[in-house]
Design an enzyme around this catalytic site. Structure first.
Site, short mmCIF file in Angstrom:
data_model
loop_
_atom_site.label_atom_id
_atom_site.label_comp_id
_atom_site.label_asym_id
_atom_site.label_seq_id
_atom_site.Cartn_x
_atom_site.Cartn_y
_atom_site.Cartn_z
N LYS A 1 0.36 -0.89 0.42
CA LYS A 1 -0.20 0.33 -0.11
C LYS A 1 0.88 1.21 0.26
O LYS A 1 1.81 1.24 0.91
CB LYS A 1 -1.01 0.03 1.45
N THR A 2 0.27 2.22 -0.88
CA THR A 2 1.14 3.55 -1.11
C THR A 2 0.81 5.25 -0.51
O THR A 2 1.39 5.04 0.00
CB THR A 2 1.66 3.66 -2.69
N THR B 1 2.83 6.39 2.92
CA THR B 1 3.60 7.41 2.04
C THR B 1 3.55 8.18 1.73
O THR B 1 3.40 9.46 1.28
CB THR B 1 4.21 6.45 1.65
N CYS C 1 30.90 -2.50 34.00
CA CYS C 1 30.54 -0.87 34.64
C CYS C 1 30.39 -2.12 35.68
O CYS C 1 30.65 -2.36 36.58
CB CYS C 1 30.27 -0.01 34.19
N GLN D 1 31.29 -4.12 38.72
CA GLN D 1 31.10 -3.85 40.38
C GLN D 1 30.98 -5.26 40.72
O GLN D 1 31.00 -5.54 42.28
CB GLN D 1 30.85 -2.71 40.60
N HIS E 1 33.27 1.62 29.08
CA HIS E 1 32.11 0.50 28.58
C HIS E 1 32.85 0.58 27.16
O HIS E 1 33.16 0.88 26.54
CB HIS E 1 30.65 1.78 27.65
N GLU F 1 31.66 -1.39 25.15
CA GLU F 1 30.95 -1.60 23.62
C GLU F 1 31.16 -0.32 22.64
O GLU F 1 30.46 -0.15 21.49
CB GLU F 1 29.88 -2.02 24.03
#
Ligand code: GLN
Length: 560
Positions: free
Chosen positions: A194-195, A198, A387, A391, A513, A515
């Site tokens: 379905k357009t 948009t 972190c 701990q 961190h 990551e």
């Protein structure tokens, strides 16, 4: 490309629904243009009133991405950094909160000389200034790609849309391009794409005065030419600029898919750039490795927000990158720390090849994490604690190895007999929550002979932090005596940044961190080595060779 030409602007807006991957689209275009020799800066505008996401609950906002300079930013900045292999700064994420903060401070100072302060022009001018500030870098970018958070039609994003409309007028149509990311849904009962959503979304954008030049249509499958023609006709966009951004196996495939449809060529043509073809060989080989792993391992992640994967976005991505280095698919098994507390660690963790405990705040679930750590320490399962994860590992060691039964963190209890984790000295007396933690990149000196030193291969590293508490130095000697290894310290030796356990295949805790600094073609050394250790354990535990892919049932998120 003509030298000394002005900086061009690409604006990325989103329509229909949120979570369409505007950030991935903006990062992918950035990567393609960078690979064609351009200097690119990505910027994200966030329409909320928080000054930054640092004070927001990860349940609502997902992960807080911390930059080298200590700014706490939206997770899309993580995508920008990862795709472009580029470290960003404070100026690359602007929120409504920051804009208003600046304007109200100025108003209170009397800088507006009696004028009525209004959204137009004052707010819009400030937005434009923040954008143009990026173009004033010493290393001036050829192109700035600005993503507007939220969805067109939201009240909150209107000032940003008005500002980018004005930039279009001021810079001229050949210097600005608008890309609108929309959804083309498949309606199963009708058997059709379905357009209409948009069309409506573009209509909304045009009402604000912005005509998109390119449409990126998210869809489950590639869109037919007929459908692209139809969308183009209704939205006044050339069919060739209606690009199908179909679902892919891994987000790292998106740039390849967009390049195939000539997105970067369309942008280059619009800006009158003649650019060399991009060399995507490294990127393609990385994607290939993600799509055809040689083995599959299971890493348990035990945290508080296990139901919201966006809270651990960078960790998930870091595992994808590390998986490439070992040609392994890393299946992440999300385990709630509260479940462990109730059901016991073995029940949830006996199958895993490695355990990661991520960062976090607050006491909920901490006892379950400590139990999980004891289990993997004793069972010799590879462990990475980040972190709060580190701990907890120190608390577990203090309790179960050093015999300090009530060891805990000062974050959770104030009158402790053994506060092995304590408030950092410069955090005493801090009462405001926003932007007051130990934030951003700090150097760390590694201890030779440790697993960490082996992983990095250098003596001094720089990693990003976000915390208030640290290992209590009063307990250092006692912990070390019983076998805790201080694998990394701040250069002045006062802060414990990394811990290990000597008689364990791979057990590393980090106060920072890692990551946040992992990149798809440059996996982070700790994630890389952690996954390697998990692969080794996997091979040993079921006698499988690395060449074999385990086809067992998919238990959770797979990292692709
Ligand atoms: N809550 C802990 C601290 O502030 C850990 C923070 C984190 O995991 N990011 O020190």
């Amino acid at each position: 490309m003509a030298k000394n030409s002005t900086t061009k602007y690409v604006f990325v807006t989103g329509g229909v629904v949120s979570s369409l991957g505007k950030g991935i689209a903006a990062s992918s275009l950035g990567l393609l243009l960078q690979k064609r020799g351009l200097k690119v800066q990505n910027i994200k505008f966030d329409p909320y009133l928080n000054v930054d996401p640092g004070t927001m609950n990860p349940f609502q906002h997902g992960e807080v991405f911390v930059l080298d300079d200590g700014s706490e930013t939206d997770l899309d900045l993580g995508h920008y950094e990862r795709f472009l292999d580029q470290s960003l700064g404070k100026g690359n994420n602007v929120t409504t909160g920051q804009i208003y903060h600046t304007i109200i401070t100025r108003e209170r100072r009397g800088d507006y000389l009696g004028a009525t302060v209004q959204v137009i022009p004052h707010v819009t001018e400030e937005i434009k200034t923040r954008l143009r500030n990026l173009a004033r870098f010493d290393d001036r970018p050829d192109v700035i790609i600005a993503e507007i958070g939220g969805t067109v039609g939201d009240i909150e994003s209107l000032p940003f849309l008005e500002a980018i409309r004005q930039i279009g007028l001021e810079e001229g149509p050949r210097n600005v391009i608008y890309i609108h990311v929309t959804l083309v849904p498949y309606i199963r009962t009708a058997g059709e794409y379905k357009t209409k959503p948009t069309q409506h979304s573009v209509k909304e954008l045009r009402e604000i005065g912005i005509q998109p030049n390119i449409l990126l249509c998210r869809s489950a499958q590639p869109l037919s030419d007929a459908l692209r023609q139809k969308i183009g006709l209704f939205c006044s966009v050339p069919t060739t600029s209606v690009i199908a951004a179909q679902d892919v196996t891994t987000i790292y495939e998106v740039p390849l898919n967009l390049h195939e449809q000539a997105l970067d060529d369309i942008v280059a043509k619009h800006f009158d750039w003649e650019l060399p073809v991009p060399d995507l060989a490294d990127w393609e080989s990385m994607v290939q490795k993600i799509k055809s792993p040689q083995c599959r391992i299971k890493i348990g992640i035990c945290g508080k927000y296990v139901h919201l994967k966006d809270a651990y976005k960078s960790i998930i991505e870091a595992f994808v990158h590390a998986g490439v280095a070992s040609e392994a698919e890393v299946s992440l098994i999300w385990v709630s720390s509260e479940d462990i507390k109730q059901g016991g660690a073995e029940k949830f963790l006996q199958d895993i090849d490695g355990l990661l405990i991520p960062g976090g705040f607050g006491e909920r679930g901490v006892e379950g994490k400590i139990e999980a750590i004891q289990y993997v320490r004793e069972s010799k399962i590879p462990f990475l604690g980040i972190c709060l994860g580190m701990q907890c590992a120190v608390i577990e060691f203090a309790r179960n190895v050093c015999g300090m039964q009530d060891a805990h963190s000062y974050e959770f209890y104030r009158d402790l007999k053994h506060p092995v984790i304590h408030l950092m000295a410069d955090q005493e007396g801090v009462t405001e929550l926003g932007g007051t933690m130990r934030l951003g990149a700090y150097p760390c000196v590694l201890t030779e002979g440790t697993k960490s030193f082996e992983a990095y291969g250098v003596k001094e590293i720089s990693e990003r932090h976000r915390h208030r508490y640290e290992v209590n130095n009063a307990y250092r000697d006692m912990l070390v005596e019983r076998g805790l290894v201080l694998a990394g310290l701040s250069p002045d030796g006062r802060l414990v940044e990394m811990t290990e356990i000597a008689d364990h295949p791979w057990f590393v805790g980090v106060q920072f961190h890692p990551e946040l600094k992992s990149r798809p073609t440059k996996p982070h050394p700790l994630f890389r080595e952690f996954v390697r250790a998990a692969v080794r354990r996997h091979e040993r535990s079921d006698g499988k060779s690395v060449g074999e892919v385990d086809q067992s049932e998919d238990v959770s998120t797979t990292t692709r």
